[in-house]
Structures are given as structure tokens and as C-alpha cells.
Design a protein around this motif. Sequence first.
Motif, short mmCIF file in Angstrom:
data_model
loop_
_atom_site.label_atom_id
_atom_site.label_comp_id
_atom_site.label_asym_id
_atom_site.label_seq_id
_atom_site.Cartn_x
_atom_site.Cartn_y
_atom_site.Cartn_z
N THR A 143 0.87 -1.29 0.09
CA THR A 143 -0.07 0.18 -0.05
C THR A 143 1.00 1.37 0.10
O THR A 143 2.07 1.14 0.08
CB THR A 143 -1.08 0.15 1.17
OG1 THR A 143 -0.06 0.61 2.74
CG2 THR A 143 -1.56 -1.39 1.50
N SER A 144 0.24 2.29 -0.35
CA SER A 144 1.05 3.77 -0.37
C SER A 144 0.85 4.33 1.18
O SER A 144 1.40 5.48 1.24
CB SER A 144 0.28 4.48 -1.42
OG SER A 144 -1.04 4.76 -1.07
N ALA A 145 0.15 3.43 2.04
CA ALA A 145 0.19 4.34 3.69
C ALA A 145 1.71 4.41 3.92
O ALA A 145 2.37 3.90 3.77
CB ALA A 145 -0.58 3.40 4.31
N ALA A 149 -7.33 -1.49 -0.10
CA ALA A 149 -6.32 -0.62 0.49
C ALA A 149 -5.07 -0.43 -0.52
O ALA A 149 -4.26 0.41 -0.62
CB ALA A 149 -5.61 -0.81 2.01
N ALA A 150 -4.63 -1.54 -1.07
CA ALA A 150 -3.90 -1.69 -2.19
C ALA A 150 -3.97 -1.26 -3.52
O ALA A 150 -3.48 -0.89 -4.19
CB ALA A 150 -3.44 -3.07 -2.45
N VAL A 188 -6.25 1.66 -3.68
CA VAL A 188 -6.44 3.17 -3.83
C VAL A 188 -5.04 3.68 -3.22
O VAL A 188 -4.00 3.16 -2.87
CB VAL A 188 -7.38 3.35 -3.07
CG1 VAL A 188 -8.74 2.81 -3.62
CG2 VAL A 188 -7.62 2.93 -1.63
N HIS A 189 -5.04 5.11 -3.09
CA HIS A 189 -3.74 5.71 -2.71
C HIS A 189 -4.10 6.78 -1.64
O HIS A 189 -5.16 7.26 -1.65
CB HIS A 189 -2.95 6.33 -3.99
CG HIS A 189 -2.59 5.30 -5.06
ND1 HIS A 189 -1.74 4.42 -5.04
CD2 HIS A 189 -3.16 4.99 -6.15
CE1 HIS A 189 -1.47 3.70 -6.10
NE2 HIS A 189 -2.37 3.92 -6.78
N SER A 215 -6.18 4.94 1.02
CA SER A 215 -5.52 3.87 1.56
C SER A 215 -5.56 3.48 2.84
O SER A 215 -5.90 2.44 3.68
CB SER A 215 -4.26 3.68 0.91
OG SER A 215 -3.47 2.50 1.39
N LEU A 251 -7.59 0.76 5.37
CA LEU A 251 -6.59 0.12 6.27
C LEU A 251 -7.48 0.17 7.73
O LEU A 251 -7.56 -0.75 8.78
CB LEU A 251 -5.22 0.60 6.42
CG LEU A 251 -4.47 0.18 5.20
CD1 LEU A 251 -3.22 1.01 5.44
CD2 LEU A 251 -4.19 -1.34 5.22
#
Length: 422
Positions: free
Chosen positions: A254-256, A310-311, A313-314, A318, A322
Motif C-alpha cells: 500500500t501507499s500508506a 487498500a492496495a 487506492v492511494h 488507502s 486500512l
Amino acid sequence: MRGPVGLRELSAEGRRLALAALVQSLGIGLFTASSIAWFTRHVGLTANQVATGLAVAGAVALAGSLLAGVLADRHGARRVLATVYAGRGLCFLAFAFVTDLWQYLLVTLFSVAFDRAGPPVLQALVAAALPEQRDRSRLLGLVNVVRNIGLGLGAMAGGVTLTLDTVTAYRTTMVLITAAFLGGAVLVLRVPAPARPAAATAADAGERSGEGTGRRRRALPDRHYLALTGLNFLLSFFDVLLLVAMPVWVLEHTSAPAATVSVLYALNTVLVVVAQLPVSRLADEVRRSSRMLLWGGVALAGCSLCFAAAAAVHGGLSVLMLVLAIVALSVGEVVSTSATWNLSIVLAPPEARGRYLAVFGLGLAGQRVLGPVLVTGLLLGSGAVGWIGAAAVFALTGAAAERVALGGAARLPAAEPELTTA
């Protein structure tokens, strides 16, 4: 409307068991925070050796819980539970003086065996001391809450040991942990010995006279109980999803931000502490507890779908997915555990409750051994598809568990006295 359940609402027996759980969880939190540094920096083991020892001990120790269940039926859950707590405390003291890998492996084997034996024997003692389902669920829920609080406080206190980082500091910590477990054993021994089930007394007499074959057969879990044990293996995966899958998924898929991992851990802790008691009060009869297994499976399915999303989207979306995943996971955790606490006791015959609960505990113990392998090898290795497949498995498992539990309840005697008054 009644307020939150607390120690004051419990009987003296319940307060002592809850306090025993609290002091022991403080000790476990201390050990968890400081043990890796002790073994790697001062004993000379590698992190891989420490992890391998725990994994091997966890697999071998599965038989220990079964033995504890048999002993609890024969000699009383109170006595066996106090022995388990004292034995584990002495293992922590032994850890302070290990000097090589083989000593570590030997002590770890006994320590994990005592650890695995504790939960089913505790349930057996709670069931014997508190005949009412509502009281049992309330106490077990409170035990889980104080255990989480104790683990957190103990882990924070372990930071002092890590800061000092001396042999004396680590050994002092081990002594404190030992004292916590011995204190828990004393509190358990102060719980009045419950009366033995009337059926157990009759079974003992039958065995002595050679006429107990039919009753001994009943000590083996029936097919509904064994099926529910297997389904609970899957429903208990909330643990490995949080501890293993979540951090890997957040950091690698993810981008988190990396800090999200710590926030999600904290969110789960808060939600479980806040929700466990109110939810456990719902598991006060068999039909509702069975339905809660379905709810737990659905919640874990929703958790899995949120992780998958969650993976895809950004940014803030994200992180939001989560957070929703952990909320759903926490709901699944408190709902399914509350239900299984009640059902695993109610569906077990009183005279063989220790053995039944020990078998049921194999579902959770098996998840601890096999869960990390299955999650890393199958779920995370398949990406979003793996999470979607997990969602389907959790939903189907919850539905199947509800049907199995209701089927097992339908086979219960209409009115079987649990405790003898003699």
C-alpha cells in the motif's frame, strides 16, 4: 441501564481470577519486551534460533494442553491451573540463567507447554465456579480486557530493562516475572474448590468397578465439537492477520505511511479493550452465541476485503481502508472469541470438560503454529486475490460454525445437573 462490567460486579472467585490474569499479563508484557534482547545480546543466541525454538516448542507442546485437560478432570481445574502458573513462573526464572542454545530450547519447551495448558484449564475452572452462562462470559471477557491492559503496561515497563541493558537488569526482570506468576498461582488457590460434577463422580466409580466404558467414550469429543474446533482454527486467524499480515501488507503493498502500522496496532488494542466486555455479555445463551460465530466470520470477511481495497487506492483513501479493515478485524475478534468461550464450555459434558476444552484449544494453538506459514505463503503471496479468497473462506466458516454449534446444542440433554450438592 447498567454500567460497564468491573471487578466490583464479580464474585470473590471472579475477582481473584481476573487479578491473577492481570499480574501474569504484566509479567508476559515484561518478558515480551525484553526477552529478545536478553537472548541475543547476553546469552549469545541469534534471532533465528530464538524464533525456531519458539516454533518447535509450540508444535511439541500441543500435547501438553491435552494432558492438562485430563488432569483437570481428574484432580480439579483449580489445582492444575495453580500448578501451571507456578511452573511457568519457574521457567521464566530459569531463562535468567540459560547459557547456550540447548538450555534455551529445554526451558522454552516447558514454558510453552505451560502456556498452552493454561487457557483451557482456566475455562474449566470458570465453568465449574460459575454455572451461569452470563457470569462465565462476563468473567472471561473481563479476563481478556485486563490481560490486554497488563500486556501493554508490562511492555512499557520492559523499556526500562532495555534502556539499562545489563545482565543484572534482565535477571531482575525475570525474577519479577516469576513473582507475578507465583502471585497468580496463589490467587487461583484462594478460589474455593468447586464441587465436582455429579457425572464425573459416577464415572470415577464406574472406572474403579470396571463398568465405565460407556462414560469413558463420552470423554472423547463428538463430531460436532471436533468440527467446531476445526472451524475455530480459521476464525481465530484474526491474530495472525494483525501481527503478521497487516504490517507486511501496509509496508509492501500500500501507499500508506510506515507509521500507519503502529497506529493500527494501537487502534486494535483500544477497540478490543472497549468492546470486549459489552460484546461478551451478548453471549449469554447458545442460540445467540451460535449466531455470533456467523457475525464474526462476516466481520473478518469485511476486514479482508478492506485490506484488498487498500492496495488499489492511494493516499488518504488507502489509510481509510486500512482503518476500516482493523475496525472489522477487531469486531470479528471480540465477537468470535466471546461466542467460542461460551460454546466451548456449554457443548462439553461437565465430567469431561477439561479434556474437551483442551481439544478445543488446539484450534487456537494450531493457528499460532501454522498461521504465519499459511498467511505468508498463501495469502500475501497471492496479493489482492488472496484477500478476496480469504473473505470467502471467513464468511463460509462463520456460516458453517453457526450450523455446527446449533447442531451440537440440539444433542445436549434437556436438563443435566452440572454440580453435585453433596
